[in-house]
Design a protein around this motif. Structure first.
Motif, PDB file in Angstrom:
ATOM      1  N   VAL B  51      14.091   8.801  -8.057  1.00  0.00           N
ATOM      2  CA  VAL B  51      13.590   9.189  -9.384  1.00  0.00           C
ATOM      3  C   VAL B  51      12.990   7.950 -10.018  1.00  0.00           C
ATOM      4  O   VAL B  51      13.705   7.097 -10.550  1.00  0.00           O
ATOM      5  N   HIS B  53       9.726   6.600 -12.459  1.00  0.00           N
ATOM      6  CA  HIS B  53       8.639   6.996 -13.354  1.00  0.00           C
ATOM      7  C   HIS B  53       7.925   5.770 -13.911  1.00  0.00           C
ATOM      8  O   HIS B  53       8.525   4.708 -14.060  1.00  0.00           O
ATOM      9  N   LYS B  55       6.599   3.959 -17.109  1.00  0.00           N
ATOM     10  CA  LYS B  55       6.901   4.026 -18.540  1.00  0.00           C
ATOM     11  C   LYS B  55       5.623   4.316 -19.318  1.00  0.00           C
ATOM     12  O   LYS B  55       4.542   3.855 -18.938  1.00  0.00           O
ATOM     13  N   PRO B  56       5.744   5.029 -20.440  1.00  0.00           N
ATOM     14  CA  PRO B  56       4.552   5.242 -21.269  1.00  0.00           C
ATOM     15  C   PRO B  56       3.999   3.897 -21.760  1.00  0.00           C
ATOM     16  O   PRO B  56       4.735   2.920 -21.880  1.00  0.00           O
ATOM     17  N   ILE B  59       2.688   1.604 -27.721  1.00  0.00           N
ATOM     18  CA  ILE B  59       1.675   1.744 -28.773  1.00  0.00           C
ATOM     19  C   ILE B  59       2.295   1.343 -30.104  1.00  0.00           C
ATOM     20  O   ILE B  59       3.433   1.702 -30.390  1.00  0.00           O
ATOM     21  N   THR B  84       8.227  -5.166 -20.598  1.00  0.00           N
ATOM     22  CA  THR B  84       8.922  -4.979 -19.322  1.00  0.00           C
ATOM     23  C   THR B  84       7.866  -4.660 -18.259  1.00  0.00           C
ATOM     24  O   THR B  84       6.672  -4.679 -18.533  1.00  0.00           O
ATOM     25  N   ASN B  88      10.227   2.009 -13.359  1.00  0.00           N
ATOM     26  CA  ASN B  88      11.630   1.824 -12.997  1.00  0.00           C
ATOM     27  C   ASN B  88      12.287   3.167 -12.716  1.00  0.00           C
ATOM     28  O   ASN B  88      11.721   4.220 -12.985  1.00  0.00           O
ATOM     29  N   GLY B  89      13.469   3.078 -12.115  1.00  0.00           N
ATOM     30  CA  GLY B  89      14.159   4.308 -11.766  1.00  0.00           C
ATOM     31  C   GLY B  89      15.318   4.040 -10.833  1.00  0.00           C
ATOM     32  O   GLY B  89      15.822   2.913 -10.764  1.00  0.00           O
TER      33      GLY B  89
END
Lengths: 197, 197
Positions: B51, B53, B55-56, B59, B84, B88-89
């Motif tokens: 898992v 993803h 990161k967004p 903003i 960062t 990560n996951g």
């Protein structure tokens, strides 16, 4: 469980006291709790205890201007629903993943606070042997509980008319988190007891 | 190392072929590589292998409008520098954390692609026993290398006039990542060899 100061209140800066109202601006509930979690994560980071960050809010960007000689300006964007939990990181080599929610409800935790996407994300993390949970703070008592993801998922999947978890059940199946000063919310102490051998 | 199709090119959708130019819009280099990593992460997720993803993008929101009966609109916001890494996951219970960068440079990887904040974040992850690395793709050869965080940090800290890592050094100290079809970038195979016993 929280340390009480002479005036009977927990120590807080003015900035933090103002947060519950400020929370309306950026996507909802729990901003004050979020500030306390962020402070705790900063404390853990500084003490080299863990590296846990809040993920940035996901945004759908529609229009960006590039003015000459200055930074790009986002002129139109929308908040997107998170597909994962808000916090993740590493503690003693283990993967930590959680969501943090505050409720003003005195007797139960409404499950509408958690989105299906987030619950499904938790399922995948549990399958990968990650440490995954929900932190719940009851606003009026300031009590914080850690609810292990499998327990939360079980409540979520078995909700019928009652779309909430009774506080009594959280007291029974959850684990109280020590709160105080530095860190405000010492959830890693609870993680140690539950997950780290 | 990549699988070649009858026309001598890797299989790609039109959408992906267009990505290198589209990348200019949202904060720079590596959008095509990013798309390939995202596809690989989706593949791992679907196969219940890991898992992980992205990161967004962080903003800084300055102004939000709340039109009646419609969603909140962000009217002014700015891109913030990431503190960062981007990805990560969790994989087999272990914490995974990495950055992915593509370069059009043929002989070296310019270190300006990596920010000091990100290197410092990597230091903290390594101290917590997380699995942390940089994925580098050389645009013209499409070769992908995994460079372990301690190695990257060592190059970063010892850069003098030459603010880059020679490709020859990446070939020596890094680890080639298998690329192909499903997933495009099979970095977990390399992670298995290096970190998972």
């Amino acid at each position: 469980m929280s340390i009480q100061y002479p005036n009977g209140k927990r120590y807080r800066t003015n900035q933090q006291l103002n947060k519950p109202n400020a929370s309306i601006a950026y996507g909802g509930r729990g901003m004050s709790f979020e500030a306390d979690i962020d402070e705790s994560n900063q404390f853990y980071l500084m003490k080299e205890k863990a590296v846990i960050h809040k993920k940035p809010t996901p945004i759908q960007i529609v229009q960006v201007d590039y003015p000459k000689r200055s930074a790009a300006v986002i002129k139109e964007a929308y908040f997107k629903q998170a597909s994962t939990t808000d916090y993740n990181g590493v503690y003693k080599g283990r993967y930590i993943d959680f969501e943090a929610k505050e409720t003003k409800n005195k007797t139960s935790f409404p499950l509408q606070n958690i989105h299906l996407h987030q619950v499904n994300h938790m399922r995948t993390v549990v399958r990968q042997n990650g440490i995954c949970f929900l932190l719940i703070r009851f606003f009026y008592t300031q009590e914080v509980y850690l609810l292990d993801a499998p327990t939360l998922i079980s409540f979520y999947d078995n909700q019928k008319e009652r779309k909430s978890i009774k506080k009594a059940d959280i007291e029974t199946y959850g684990h109280m988190v020590h709160t105080g000063y530095q860190p405000f919310v010492d959830y890693l102490r609870t993680v140690d007891e539950l997950y780290i051998k």
